[in-house]
Design a protein around this motif. Structure first.
Motif, PDB file in Angstrom:
ATOM      1  N   LYS A 172      50.107  55.476   1.132  1.00 18.88           N
ATOM      2  CA  LYS A 172      50.678  56.144  -0.032  1.00 18.88           C
ATOM      3  C   LYS A 172      49.684  57.173  -0.584  1.00 18.88           C
ATOM      4  N   TYR A 173      48.402  56.776  -0.634  1.00 19.12           N
ATOM      5  CA  TYR A 173      47.347  57.679  -1.119  1.00 19.12           C
ATOM      6  C   TYR A 173      47.269  58.920  -0.246  1.00 19.12           C
ATOM      7  N   GLN A 174      47.321  58.731   1.073  1.00 16.21           N
ATOM      8  CA  GLN A 174      47.220  59.877   1.977  1.00 16.21           C
ATOM      9  C   GLN A 174      48.418  60.804   1.822  1.00 16.21           C
ATOM     10  N   TYR A 192      46.864  52.682   1.181  1.00 15.39           N
ATOM     11  CA  TYR A 192      46.128  53.801   1.787  1.00 15.39           C
ATOM     12  C   TYR A 192      47.097  54.862   2.288  1.00 15.39           C
ATOM     13  N   GLN A 211      50.179  61.273  -0.869  1.00 18.88           N
ATOM     14  CA  GLN A 211      50.050  61.998  -2.125  1.00 18.88           C
ATOM     15  C   GLN A 211      48.993  63.083  -2.024  1.00 18.88           C
ATOM     16  N   MET A 212      47.884  62.795  -1.314  1.00 20.39           N
ATOM     17  CA  MET A 212      46.848  63.812  -1.161  1.00 20.39           C
ATOM     18  C   MET A 212      47.368  64.979  -0.320  1.00 20.39           C
TER      19      MET A 212
END
Ligand SMILES: [Zn+2]
Length: 149
Positions: A138-140, A136, A142-143
């Motif tokens: 890492k996702y944030q 999560y 990248q976003m």
């Protein structure tokens, strides 16, 4: 009162932030018609800039970009086939293991003490939670990198 006229930066500061202005600037503008006119012109300019509409695309950008992207049907079907292949191979090996060592596996799980089962469950759960949190984050990140405006 200063004898020289105010420069542009001082007049802009007077128009935008009157409260943060020095007393000499306010005093000068109140007594000098030249600088007062300049300040009113800046005021009009800033009002005009504020009333400008923010630029917006009059078309759907996402649709336009999606049309330009190359079609990936072949790649998708190939990947699907590959995943089916992996799943069937692993299912086959699991069946072979159960067929060959079925009774021994049952004895193996019956022989484990409850505290060991608890330890295994705790470890697996904490590992899963840690991995989910990491994913999560890492996702944030990248976003955040994608949203630069
Ligand atoms: Zn002046």
């Amino acid at each position: 009162m200063t004898n020289n006229h105010l420069n542009d930066a001082e007049i802009q500061q007077y128009v935008l932030q009157k409260t943060n202005c020095g007393v000499d600037i306010i005093d000068h503008i109140q007594h000098c018609t030249n600088c007062k006119i300049k300040a009113e012109q800046y005021n009009l300019l800033f009002e005009g800039i504020k009333q400008q509409e923010k630029p917006v695309f009059d078309f759907n950008l996402a649709d336009l970009v999606m049309q330009q992207l190359p079609k990936s049907q072949y790649k998708g079907s190939y990947e699907k086939l590959f995943s089916y292949f992996i799943i069937s191979i692993s299912f086959f090996f699991v069946c072979v293991v159960f067929y060959l060592f079925g009774n021994n596996l049952l004895n193996l799980f019956l022989g484990i003490t409850p505290i060991l089962i608890g330890l295994i469950i705790t470890t697996v759960t904490s590992l899963l939670v840690f991995l989910c949190i990491d994913m999560y984050r890492k996702y944030q990140t990248q976003m955040k990198a994608l949203n630069f405006y």
